[in-house]
Scaffold this motif. Structure first.
Motif, PDB file in Angstrom:
ATOM      1  N   LYS A   1       3.047   7.467   3.511  1.00  0.00           N
ATOM      2  CA  LYS A   1       2.737   5.973   4.115  1.00  0.00           C
ATOM      3  C   LYS A   1       3.217   5.155   3.550  1.00  0.00           C
ATOM      4  CE  LYS A   1      -0.450   5.547   6.611  1.00  0.00           C
ATOM      5  NZ  LYS A   1      -1.609   5.800   7.660  1.00  0.00           N
TER       6      LYS A   1
ATOM      7  N   THR B   1      -0.783  12.007   1.950  1.00  0.00           N
ATOM      8  CA  THR B   1      -1.619  12.592   2.395  1.00  0.00           C
ATOM      9  C   THR B   1      -1.561  13.742   2.388  1.00  0.00           C
ATOM     10  OG1 THR B   1      -2.692  11.009   3.938  1.00  0.00           O
ATOM     11  CG2 THR B   1      -3.722  12.497   4.815  1.00  0.00           C
TER      12      THR B   1
ATOM     13  N   GLN C   1      -3.216   0.440  -3.987  1.00  0.00           N
ATOM     14  CA  GLN C   1      -2.793  -0.727  -3.637  1.00  0.00           C
ATOM     15  C   GLN C   1      -2.512  -2.478  -3.955  1.00  0.00           C
ATOM     16  OE1 GLN C   1      -6.283  -2.588  -0.588  1.00  0.00           O
ATOM     17  NE2 GLN C   1      -3.951  -3.997   0.209  1.00  0.00           N
TER      18      GLN C   1
ATOM     19  N   SER D   1      -3.677  14.083  -2.361  1.00  0.00           N
ATOM     20  CA  SER D   1      -3.514  12.695  -1.086  1.00  0.00           C
ATOM     21  C   SER D   1      -4.368  12.029  -2.740  1.00  0.00           C
ATOM     22  CB  SER D   1      -4.581  12.649  -0.677  1.00  0.00           C
ATOM     23  OG  SER D   1      -4.304  14.364   0.957  1.00  0.00           O
ATOM     24  N   PHE D   2      -3.838  10.762  -2.189  1.00  0.00           N
ATOM     25  CA  PHE D   2      -4.635   9.372  -2.766  1.00  0.00           C
ATOM     26  C   PHE D   2      -3.972   7.680  -1.974  1.00  0.00           C
ATOM     27  CE2 PHE D   2      -0.772   9.587  -4.784  1.00  0.00           C
ATOM     28  CZ  PHE D   2       0.081   8.835  -4.855  1.00  0.00           C
ATOM     29  N   SER D   3      -4.903   6.224  -2.923  1.00  0.00           N
ATOM     30  CA  SER D   3      -3.941   5.489  -1.924  1.00  0.00           C
ATOM     31  C   SER D   3      -4.004   4.681  -2.510  1.00  0.00           C
ATOM     32  CB  SER D   3      -4.593   5.708  -0.526  1.00  0.00           C
ATOM     33  OG  SER D   3      -4.429   4.496  -0.101  1.00  0.00           O
TER      34      SER D   3
ATOM     35  N   GLN E   1       0.638  -1.143   0.219  1.00  0.00           N
ATOM     36  CA  GLN E   1      -0.132   0.009  -0.103  1.00  0.00           C
ATOM     37  C   GLN E   1       0.703   1.126   0.236  1.00  0.00           C
ATOM     38  OE1 GLN E   1      -3.077  -0.751   3.524  1.00  0.00           O
ATOM     39  NE2 GLN E   1      -4.564   0.746   2.075  1.00  0.00           N
ATOM     40  N   LEU E   2       0.148   2.355  -1.125  1.00  0.00           N
ATOM     41  CA  LEU E   2       1.021   3.585  -0.702  1.00  0.00           C
ATOM     42  C   LEU E   2      -0.094   4.681  -0.549  1.00  0.00           C
ATOM     43  CD1 LEU E   2       3.602   5.311  -1.518  1.00  0.00           C
ATOM     44  CD2 LEU E   2       2.766   5.769  -3.418  1.00  0.00           C
ATOM     45  N   THR E   3       0.252   5.298   0.522  1.00  0.00           N
ATOM     46  CA  THR E   3      -0.567   6.231   0.809  1.00  0.00           C
ATOM     47  C   THR E   3       0.012   7.664   0.935  1.00  0.00           C
ATOM     48  OG1 THR E   3      -2.161   4.763   2.169  1.00  0.00           O
ATOM     49  CG2 THR E   3      -2.686   7.359   2.236  1.00  0.00           C
TER      50      THR E   3
ATOM     51  N   ASN F   1       3.473   0.891   2.999  1.00  0.00           N
ATOM     52  CA  ASN F   1       2.706  -0.123   3.962  1.00  0.00           C
ATOM     53  C   ASN F   1       2.788  -0.103   5.520  1.00  0.00           C
ATOM     54  OD1 ASN F   1       2.325  -1.660   1.992  1.00  0.00           O
ATOM     55  ND2 ASN F   1       4.610  -2.971   1.894  1.00  0.00           N
ATOM     56  N   ASP F   2       1.701   1.013   6.037  1.00  0.00           N
ATOM     57  CA  ASP F   2       1.736   1.896   7.512  1.00  0.00           C
ATOM     58  C   ASP F   2       3.098   2.372   7.667  1.00  0.00           C
ATOM     59  OD1 ASP F   2      -0.951   1.045   7.259  1.00  0.00           O
ATOM     60  OD2 ASP F   2      -0.945  -1.161   7.962  1.00  0.00           O
TER      61      ASP F   2
END
Lengths: 576, 576
Positions: free
Chosen positions: B393, B337, B359, B355-357, B333-335, B395-396
């Motif tokens: 972020k 913000t 997976q 902002s985007f996310s 995952q890449l986020t 992977n969290d």
């Protein structure tokens, strides 16, 4: 030396401004003579004064001379420097004009160097090297030789044997050592150039490929890449410097020996009575300022091989002058352009670019030429311009071979290419190049026609704004519009477009194409393009493939009947 | 006079100390050289036989020998120090370059960076060699000589001492005057200086406009105008050398006259007078040497400042922060913000509140007008630019930027024109994995569609390319870069920044066929103007003025009838 035998870039200019050149040599000579004379008279002055003559008037002449030489030396040096720079810059103006004319005459130039600016920079630098050749090598060497002759003759008056000894010692410094320097360092100049080139490649790989080095995390390889070449370059430099240190030491040693000889000689020659002995200090001391004239000769001459590379390159510029047929004048309006059974291939290539190529274009038509890169789209335009001559068949305008219309070409054909060249002058001047008689009003009208009116109004100096190097002040689309205005002012009936929108984003591209076809509505337009944006502007489309026309028709016809065209069109429109 | 930062380089102090020691020795050699020369001349003047000269001559010659041997030694020490220091500086510069990445190069210009790493550092080396030596000479030699001259004749000592500040003052005043004069004309001056190269580069255009012959006179006239302006500046610039020359020569003349008068009045003997006269020019020599090379060192000084400026730039910290994403996988995952990125110096808009996310494996198209910030986004994703604000972020795990060594192992980057290294094609393909097996490289080349082209090359994969990618077309260059992605199956992210912008539509279509299979099992970020790619994307970012104004599947966006639809329409142009 042998490069100079048939030289036409250095020797002729030595005699061109003969008077000024003589002046430089004389001024240089006087400068050194004054330097020597200052120490000579000073030495005599204090020696004479030390004999405590009763009358102060006895040392009056040397006192005046000391002051005079003290003032004359810097003055002549100042004049010499100004005159030599002036002479060199004068010659540079001549050389620039000559280089320009040589390149302008060269028919191959248009083809080969059209896109590569590098060679032009090198040639311009070569002229800069010639300036240094004069200022750092030729002038100092000639002046030192003249001084040498004067000194030897002057000493000959006193004692021929002694004069010969000094002549031999000085000859080592100003003849032998410079020759040795050239012999030893000449080979290293070549090596240095090779190493510089390699280093440049390594560094370019490092700098331009930086993102790949970073992503691949190859920091060690990145740092290591230029090391071997850097080491080799360092070794080469060190060898050169070591030679120079040894040589310069030897030169100083020889001056030491000359002074010893001078001391022995003056001791023999001038010790008959006190009056004569007053000259001893004069002779010994006057040598010291002259060291400055002789010591740097080797260093100047050492750069000779470097300059000779430039001289050789300039002498090798042999313009390939094309023989054109008897020129004709076209008075009737343009009616048709034709390729008749044209075969064309480049001299070095094997394959024909165009083969039995036929094409008929009527006045006012808008023709688009498509095809994969390397199929000869640009070649076709060069044939139309008459810059290239076909091996068979002919290219004609109103049935007159285009080669016979070269003198009139600028009135007949205008061109807008991928990266139009803007000169580093004002917008007005750039556009006026299209027609030197154009009035400011006509130019402003052209600027408004290409929709640059608002931009010109926004600029602080308006159309008098300087475009900066290669048009850098303006964006890609604006540069194209400026070039388009220039083409409009040129007012030729036929306009060639060579991918004028390459590299522009689709919105800019669309707007530019709209403007182009609006202002060129009444002209014959031949448009080479690499994709199908704006293809609706064309009356006729041809696809070039393997020297032939693979498909031809109006955009609508092709869209209806030709699957390949339809697929490409849909791709371009984002429909598939 | 000297950059303080130079003293902080390792080895400078040691070298300076050593040089200072040698220079003090040298000063005494000069002193002895003058003293014994005077001694020998005085002996001759007293009408002594040659035998009386032997000892002074021997001492004189030994001192001369010692003086120049010390010079040799100093050169050696200096050269060793300067080459080591500049090599270190070059290494530091390259290391810095690696850490700052391509955004620095983009800001500085590639040509600038290459020149700085090559010529710039060479100039620094030259500067260090010249400035340290000449500065020490000036600080040590005259003063030791002056002390001795004071012991010989107080009045001469005062004359020499008073002249020094006068000379320096005049040189400063004239130096400023020359700079003012040069500044006044600067703008026009640069234009004139570059006019010739400009004319050569624009020659093809001038030919098209039919004025290439007339322009030759223009070249000459501009060159002459340049000469006149240059001479105007030189008249003042050379004046500062004249002032130095004038005051030093004149003060020697004055010293000589005063010595003469003192001798005449019986206030002193010949020996001290002669020694003073001989040492007076030596007193000024270091000052002359310093000023004659002063202008030559200016380039080096500027280059040194430029290098230091880059070395002092802040570089991204915490490049090893990321540990959570050794490879990108289907559940990775890449986020972003509210990420803000500014890119001063580029003509792209700054990214604001992006902002985007995402997976796993997606194909994300990025569209927007030119300058909207597409490249800034790609550069941020690649870690070449670091955000000023917002949260990223992976992977969290929160990271300050994506310039993470682990992240950069995850992707392949394809710009508009991938850089090809001066290496074999195989080495270019294996650039991210230098240890790849030949068979694997061959397979990757084949997958990238290079077989046909390779078959035409006699050396195949071992063909050396690079140096401006001679003989490699745009499409082939892209295929070589693509082969890197095929070769490295660990890199599961593709960053594509308008990779097909300059290709013709057919080449692009063929390339697309090759690329599509690669897109499976990859996370793709694809910035482009070419609309047809949107058909293959499963997600789209629309960027306007640095803001991510719309995102979603193409179908969703089509339905929204918002920015996406209007942009597509604008770009598409008129339908046939």
């Amino acid at each position: 030396m042998k490069q100079l035998k048939h030289d036409t870039w250095v020797k002729p200019y030595m005699t061109k401004y003969k008077g000024l050149l003589t002046l430089i040599l004389v001024l240089g000579l006087i400068t050194f003579i004054c330097g020597g004379a200052l120490m000579f008279t000073s030495g005599y002055l204090i020696s004479k004064a030390a004999t405590k003559p009763e009358n102060i008037l006895l040392i009056y002449v040397p006192v005046v001379l000391v002051r005079a030489f003290g003032i004359a030396r810097p003055t002549f040096r100042y004049l010499e420097r100004l005159t030599s720079h002036n002479w060199v810059l004068k010659v540079t103006s001549d050389l620039r004009k000559r280089l320009y004319k040589t390149l302008a005459k060269d028919a191959a130039f248009f083809q080969q160097h059209f896109k590569t600016g590098a060679i032009l920079g090198i040639l311009a630098d070569d002229l800069g090297h010639l300036q240094n050749l004069y200022l750092r090598t030729i002038f100092p060497t000639l002046i030192s030789w003249l001084l040498y002759v004067l000194i030897v003759i002057a000493l000959g008056f006193f004692n021929w044997f002694f004069a010969l000894a000094i002549a031999l010692l000085l000859a080592v410094i100003i003849f032998l050592l410079p020759l040795v320097s050239v012999a030893v360092l000449g080979a290293r100049v070549e090596r240095r150039k090779q190493l510089r080139h390699d280093l440049y490649t390594d560094m370019t790989d490092d700098v331009l490929g930086l993102s790949d080095w970073v992503i691949s995390a190859r920091q060690t390889d990145f740092l290591a890449r230029p090391q071997p070449t850097l080491k080799a370059a360092r070794a080469n430099t060190l060898q050169t410097r070591r030679f120079e240190w040894r040589r310069d030491f030897l030169i100083q040693l020889l001056f030491g020996v000359i002074i010893l000889v001078l001391m022995v000689w003056t001791n023999q020659q001038f010790t008959a009575n006190q009056g004569l002995a007053n000259w001893i200090a004069a002779f010994v001391l006057c040598l010291f300022p002259l060291v400055d004239a002789f010591a740097p000769v080797s260093q100047g001459v050492e750069e000779w091989p470097l300059y000779m590379t430039s001289v050789k390159r300039l002498n090798n510029l042999q313009p390939a002058v094309r023989t054109l047929p008897q020129q004709q004048t076209l008075t009737a309006p343009v009616a048709s352009l034709d390729f008749q059974q044209v075969d064309f291939k480049y001299a070095t290539a094997q394959a024909l670019i165009l083969q039995q190529f036929d094409l008929h274009i009527t006045a006012g038509e808008k023709l688009a030429i498509l095809g994969p890169s390397g199929t000869g789209k640009t070649t076709l335009l060069d044939l139309l311009l008459g810059e290239l001559t076909p091996q068979a068949g002919q290219v004609t305008l109103n049935h007159i071979p285009i080669a016979a219309l070269q003198q009139q070409r600028a009135q007949l054909i205008g061109m807008l290419d991928q990266k139009p060249f803007l000169f580093n002058t004002t917008v007005l001047n750039n556009i006026r190049l299209g027609n030197l008689q154009a009035s400011d009003e006509a130019i402003m009208a052209a600027l408004r026609a290409v929709e640059l009116g608002p931009l010109m109004a926004r600029l602080p100096a308006g159309a008098n704004t300087v475009v900066e190097e290669a048009g850098a002040r303006f964006s890609g689309g604006e540069q194209q519009r400026l070039a388009l205005a220039r083409v409009l002012i040129q007012d030729a009936p036929i306009i060639l477009l060579d991918e004028p929108t390459v590299g522009l984003d689709p919105i800019t591209e669309k707007a530019l194409l709209n403007t182009i076809f609006k202002v060129l509505a009444d002209k014959t337009v031949i448009w080479v393009t690499h994709h199908l944006q704006g293809i609706e502007h064309a009356d006729q489309v041809i696809f070039l493939e393997q020297g032939q026309i693979a498909m031809q028709g109006t955009p609508h016809e092709l869209y209806q009947t030709n699957a390949r065209f339809r697929k490409l069109y849909q791709l371009d429109q984002g429909l598939v | 006079m000297i950059d303080k930062r130079l003293l902080r380089l390792s080895g400078t102090k040691k070298a300076l100390l050593m040089l200072a020691g040698l220079t003090i020795l040298q000063a005494f050699m000069i002193l002895f050289q003058g003293k014994f020369l005077a001694q020998a001349i005085v002996n001759s003047w007293r009408l002594k036989a040659l035998a009386w000269l032997y000892w002074p001559m021997l001492f004189f010659f030994s001192a001369l020998l010692g003086r120049h041997l010390l010079n040799w030694l100093k050169n050696h020490v200096l050269d060793k120090f300067a080459s080591q220091a500049s090599a270190t500086l070059r290494q530091q510069l390259l290391t810095k370059l690696f850490h700052l990445g391509p955004s620095l190069v983009a800001k500085q210009g590639t040509g600038n960076m290459v020149t700085m790493a090559l010529e710039g550092i060479d100039q620094v080396e030259n500067y260090m060699t010249l400035i340290l030596n000449k500065m020490l000479n000036m600080m040590i030699i005259p003063w030791i000589l002056l002390v001795y001259i004071f012991t010989l004749d107080r009045r001469s000592g005062w004359i020499l001492l008073v002249v020094v500040p006068i000379v320096i003052m005049f040189m400063i005043i004239l130096g400023f005057a020359a700079r003012d004069k040069a500044d006044q004309q600067y703008a026009g001056y640069q234009q004139l200086a570059n006019h010739f190269v400009d004319a050569l580069r624009g020659l093809a255009t001038l030919k098209l406009l039919g004025i290439s012959d007339q322009y030759a006179d223009n070249v000459y006239q501009v060159s002459e105008a340049y000469r006149k302006k240059t001479m105007g500046v030189l008249r003042i610039a050379v004046l500062s050398t004249f002032a130095l020359d004038f005051f030093t020569t004149l003060s020697i003349a004055i010293v000589a006259v005063f010595l003469g008068l003192a001798l005449l009045n019986g206030q002193m003997a010949l020996f001290p007078a002669l020694a003073t006269l001989i040492l007076a020019p030596e007193f000024f020599q270091p000052l002359r040497d310093f000023s004659s090379d002063y202008h030559a060192t200016l380039n080096g000084k500027n280059a040194l400042q430029a290098v230091f400026a880059i070395l002092e730039l802040p570089q991204p910290q915490q490049r090893q922060a990321l540990t959570a994403a050794p490879t990108w996988q289907a559940n990775s995952q890449l986020t972003f913000t509210n990420v803000n990125v500014s890119y001063p110096g580029s003509n792209e808009a700054d990214l604001a509140a992006v902002s985007f996310s995402v997976q796993g494996y997606h194909k994300i198209g990025i569209i927007g007008e030119s300058g909207s910030g597409k490249s800034t986004l790609i550069n941020t994703l690649g870690g070449f630019l670091q955000p000023q604000q917002g949260e990223i972020k992976v992977n969290d795990q929160v990271v300050p930027h994506l310039s993470q060594e682990q992240w950069q192992q995850n992707f392949v980057y394809l710009p508009q024109k991938p850089y090809l290294f001066h290496m074999s094609i195989a080495a270019n393909i294996a650039f991210y994995q230098p240890d790849a097996a030949p068979a694997a490289i061959e397979k990757a080349a084949s997958q990238a569609g290079l077989d046909d082209w390779l078959a035409t090359l006699p050396a195949g994969l071992d063909t050396i390319i690079g140096e401006g990618a001679r003989g490699v077309s745009g499409g082939q260059g892209q295929r070589i870069a693509l082969a890197r992605a095929f070769l490295d199956s660990q890199r599961r992210i593709l960053l594509l920044d308008e990779p097909t912008a300059h290709l013709d539509i057919e080449t692009e279509a063929a390339l697309k066929e090759t690329m599509m299979p690669l897109f499976d099992d990859h996370l793709v970020f694809f910035a482009t103007h070419r609309l047809h790619w949107m058909q293959q994307m499963d997600y789209v970012f629309v960027i306007q003025q640095g803001r991510l104004v719309e995102q979603g599947t193409p179908a969703q966006l089509q339905k929204q009838q918002g920015a996406y639809v209007s942009l597509m329409t604008q770009m598409r142009g008129e339908p046939l």
